[in-house]
Design a protein around this motif. Structure first.
Motif, PDB file in Angstrom:
ATOM      1  N   GLU A  56       8.618  42.807  83.524  1.00  0.00           N
ATOM      2  CA  GLU A  56       9.646  43.563  83.811  1.00  0.00           C
ATOM      3  C   GLU A  56       9.135  45.078  84.163  1.00  0.00           C
ATOM      4  O   GLU A  56      10.068  45.978  84.601  1.00  0.00           O
ATOM      5  CB  GLU A  56      11.157  42.966  83.067  1.00  0.00           C
ATOM      6  CG  GLU A  56      11.794  41.600  83.041  1.00  0.00           C
ATOM      7  CD  GLU A  56      12.931  42.134  82.607  1.00  0.00           C
ATOM      8  OE1 GLU A  56      13.482  43.346  81.674  1.00  0.00           O
ATOM      9  OE2 GLU A  56      13.437  40.959  81.654  1.00  0.00           O
ATOM     10  N   TRP A  57       8.681  44.923  82.866  1.00  0.00           N
ATOM     11  CA  TRP A  57       8.245  46.737  83.136  1.00  0.00           C
ATOM     12  C   TRP A  57       7.684  47.306  83.997  1.00  0.00           C
ATOM     13  O   TRP A  57       7.682  48.457  84.834  1.00  0.00           O
ATOM     14  CB  TRP A  57       7.751  47.403  81.635  1.00  0.00           C
ATOM     15  CG  TRP A  57       6.008  46.549  81.839  1.00  0.00           C
ATOM     16  CD1 TRP A  57       5.446  45.142  80.626  1.00  0.00           C
ATOM     17  CD2 TRP A  57       5.172  47.343  81.951  1.00  0.00           C
ATOM     18  NE1 TRP A  57       3.912  45.511  80.980  1.00  0.00           N
ATOM     19  CE2 TRP A  57       3.336  46.866  82.045  1.00  0.00           C
ATOM     20  CE3 TRP A  57       4.542  48.188  82.755  1.00  0.00           C
ATOM     21  CZ2 TRP A  57       2.422  47.033  81.993  1.00  0.00           C
ATOM     22  CZ3 TRP A  57       3.672  48.613  82.975  1.00  0.00           C
ATOM     23  CH2 TRP A  57       2.544  47.975  82.747  1.00  0.00           C
ATOM     24  N   PRO A  58       6.526  46.885  84.710  1.00  0.00           N
ATOM     25  CA  PRO A  58       6.381  46.916  86.258  1.00  0.00           C
ATOM     26  C   PRO A  58       7.396  47.918  87.194  1.00  0.00           C
ATOM     27  O   PRO A  58       7.514  48.535  88.016  1.00  0.00           O
ATOM     28  CB  PRO A  58       5.108  46.081  87.176  1.00  0.00           C
ATOM     29  CG  PRO A  58       4.513  45.565  85.689  1.00  0.00           C
ATOM     30  CD  PRO A  58       5.508  45.167  84.696  1.00  0.00           C
ATOM     31  N   GLN A  59       8.427  46.450  87.230  1.00  0.00           N
ATOM     32  CA  GLN A  59       9.662  47.058  88.146  1.00  0.00           C
ATOM     33  C   GLN A  59      10.029  48.132  87.499  1.00  0.00           C
ATOM     34  O   GLN A  59      10.732  48.993  88.516  1.00  0.00           O
ATOM     35  CB  GLN A  59      10.312  45.731  88.410  1.00  0.00           C
ATOM     36  CG  GLN A  59      12.347  46.113  88.998  1.00  0.00           C
ATOM     37  CD  GLN A  59      12.828  44.628  89.392  1.00  0.00           C
ATOM     38  OE1 GLN A  59      12.894  43.604  88.237  1.00  0.00           O
ATOM     39  NE2 GLN A  59      13.992  44.845  89.805  1.00  0.00           N
ATOM     40  N   VAL A  60      10.412  48.216  86.422  1.00  0.00           N
ATOM     41  CA  VAL A  60      11.399  49.555  85.862  1.00  0.00           C
ATOM     42  C   VAL A  60      10.467  51.133  85.854  1.00  0.00           C
ATOM     43  O   VAL A  60      11.082  51.636  86.471  1.00  0.00           O
ATOM     44  CB  VAL A  60      11.337  49.144  84.108  1.00  0.00           C
ATOM     45  CG1 VAL A  60      12.013  50.786  83.358  1.00  0.00           C
ATOM     46  CG2 VAL A  60      12.123  47.823  83.804  1.00  0.00           C
ATOM     47  N   ALA A  61       8.858  50.509  85.709  1.00  0.00           N
ATOM     48  CA  ALA A  61       8.278  51.489  86.144  1.00  0.00           C
ATOM     49  C   ALA A  61       7.823  52.415  87.459  1.00  0.00           C
ATOM     50  O   ALA A  61       8.562  53.199  87.938  1.00  0.00           O
ATOM     51  CB  ALA A  61       7.097  51.347  85.958  1.00  0.00           C
ATOM     52  N   LYS A  62       8.112  51.600  88.610  1.00  0.00           N
ATOM     53  CA  LYS A  62       8.192  51.352  89.921  1.00  0.00           C
ATOM     54  C   LYS A  62      10.003  52.529  90.207  1.00  0.00           C
ATOM     55  O   LYS A  62      10.002  52.691  91.166  1.00  0.00           O
ATOM     56  CB  LYS A  62       7.883  50.343  91.181  1.00  0.00           C
ATOM     57  CG  LYS A  62       8.321  49.983  92.273  1.00  0.00           C
ATOM     58  CD  LYS A  62       7.669  49.389  93.056  1.00  0.00           C
ATOM     59  CE  LYS A  62       7.428  49.391  94.185  1.00  0.00           C
ATOM     60  NZ  LYS A  62       8.741  49.469  94.944  1.00  0.00           N
ATOM     61  N   GLN A  63      10.501  51.500  89.650  1.00  0.00           N
ATOM     62  CA  GLN A  63      11.897  52.023  89.749  1.00  0.00           C
ATOM     63  C   GLN A  63      11.519  53.797  89.282  1.00  0.00           C
ATOM     64  O   GLN A  63      12.266  54.492  90.046  1.00  0.00           O
ATOM     65  CB  GLN A  63      12.754  51.551  88.795  1.00  0.00           C
ATOM     66  CG  GLN A  63      13.317  50.365  90.157  1.00  0.00           C
ATOM     67  CD  GLN A  63      14.194  49.287  89.023  1.00  0.00           C
ATOM     68  OE1 GLN A  63      14.787  50.043  87.421  1.00  0.00           O
ATOM     69  NE2 GLN A  63      14.607  48.511  89.562  1.00  0.00           N
ATOM     70  N   ILE A  64      11.382  53.899  88.192  1.00  0.00           N
ATOM     71  CA  ILE A  64      11.063  55.770  87.575  1.00  0.00           C
ATOM     72  C   ILE A  64      10.445  56.132  88.734  1.00  0.00           C
ATOM     73  O   ILE A  64      10.911  57.554  89.275  1.00  0.00           O
ATOM     74  CB  ILE A  64      10.847  55.775  86.606  1.00  0.00           C
ATOM     75  CG1 ILE A  64      11.430  54.375  85.713  1.00  0.00           C
ATOM     76  CG2 ILE A  64      10.620  57.179  86.010  1.00  0.00           C
ATOM     77  CD1 ILE A  64      11.471  54.415  84.229  1.00  0.00           C
ATOM     78  N   TRP A  65       9.198  55.788  89.818  1.00  0.00           N
ATOM     79  CA  TRP A  65       8.939  56.191  90.194  1.00  0.00           C
ATOM     80  C   TRP A  65       9.082  56.971  91.909  1.00  0.00           C
ATOM     81  O   TRP A  65       8.930  57.696  91.633  1.00  0.00           O
ATOM     82  CB  TRP A  65       6.580  55.216  90.751  1.00  0.00           C
ATOM     83  CG  TRP A  65       6.039  55.906  91.916  1.00  0.00           C
ATOM     84  CD1 TRP A  65       6.310  55.981  92.476  1.00  0.00           C
ATOM     85  CD2 TRP A  65       5.189  57.111  91.194  1.00  0.00           C
ATOM     86  NE1 TRP A  65       5.018  56.426  93.343  1.00  0.00           N
ATOM     87  CE2 TRP A  65       4.324  57.282  91.999  1.00  0.00           C
ATOM     88  CE3 TRP A  65       4.530  57.562  89.886  1.00  0.00           C
ATOM     89  CZ2 TRP A  65       3.052  57.904  92.217  1.00  0.00           C
ATOM     90  CZ3 TRP A  65       3.453  58.088  90.044  1.00  0.00           C
ATOM     91  CH2 TRP A  65       2.632  58.469  90.753  1.00  0.00           C
ATOM     92  N   ASP A  66      10.091  56.055  91.819  1.00  0.00           N
ATOM     93  CA  ASP A  66      10.742  56.191  93.557  1.00  0.00           C
ATOM     94  C   ASP A  66      11.631  57.030  93.311  1.00  0.00           C
ATOM     95  O   ASP A  66      11.978  57.533  94.157  1.00  0.00           O
ATOM     96  CB  ASP A  66      11.131  54.435  93.971  1.00  0.00           C
ATOM     97  CG  ASP A  66      10.338  54.126  94.479  1.00  0.00           C
ATOM     98  OD1 ASP A  66       8.949  54.155  94.547  1.00  0.00           O
ATOM     99  OD2 ASP A  66      10.432  51.907  94.446  1.00  0.00           O
ATOM    100  N   LEU A  67      12.019  58.089  92.210  1.00  0.00           N
ATOM    101  CA  LEU A  67      13.265  58.911  92.095  1.00  0.00           C
ATOM    102  C   LEU A  67      12.490  59.796  92.861  1.00  0.00           C
ATOM    103  O   LEU A  67      11.517  60.168  93.103  1.00  0.00           O
ATOM    104  CB  LEU A  67      13.680  58.602  90.799  1.00  0.00           C
ATOM    105  CG  LEU A  67      14.300  57.319  89.799  1.00  0.00           C
ATOM    106  CD1 LEU A  67      14.570  58.067  88.881  1.00  0.00           C
ATOM    107  CD2 LEU A  67      15.157  57.629  90.932  1.00  0.00           C
TER     108      LEU A  67
END
Length: 101
Positions: A56-67
């Motif tokens: 799960e953490w890569p998906q969360v990191a990507k969501q933050i990155w995309d802000l």
């Protein structure tokens, strides 16, 4: 991690953001949060991020990155650094995404 976004936006500084954007030759938009403050704001989320399952953490990191502001990209990189010992070959896709974005 929506609380992280709210926390960062609550500490935005338009004047500082303008200087940061000029320093980076207007390549990125900023909130105007300097590193020491950003680190303090991010601290409560580190434990939460570390507790995320490996898938799960890569998906969360990507969501933050995309802000939409550069501080979020810095935050995503800093959170990923906290998972350094648990990188798996499948996480390479996330890092390629961050590099190429």
């Amino acid at each position: 991690m929506s609380a992280l976004r709210s926390e960062f936006e609550a500490h935005a500084d338009a004047e500082t953001a303008e200087g940061m954007e000029k320093y980076m030759r207007d390549q990125f938009r900023f909130l105007g949060i300097k590193k020491p403050l950003r680190a303090r704001l991010l601290l409560p989320y580190v434990k939460e991020f570390r507790a995320l399952p490996e898938e799960e953490w890569p998906q969360v990191a990507k969501q933050i990155w995309d802000l939409p502001r550069r501080e979020y990209q810095y935050a995503a990189m800093e959170l990923c650094a906290k998972k350094l010992k648990s990188y798996l070959p499948g996480h390479l896709e996330l890092f390629e995404y961050m590099i190429q974005d």
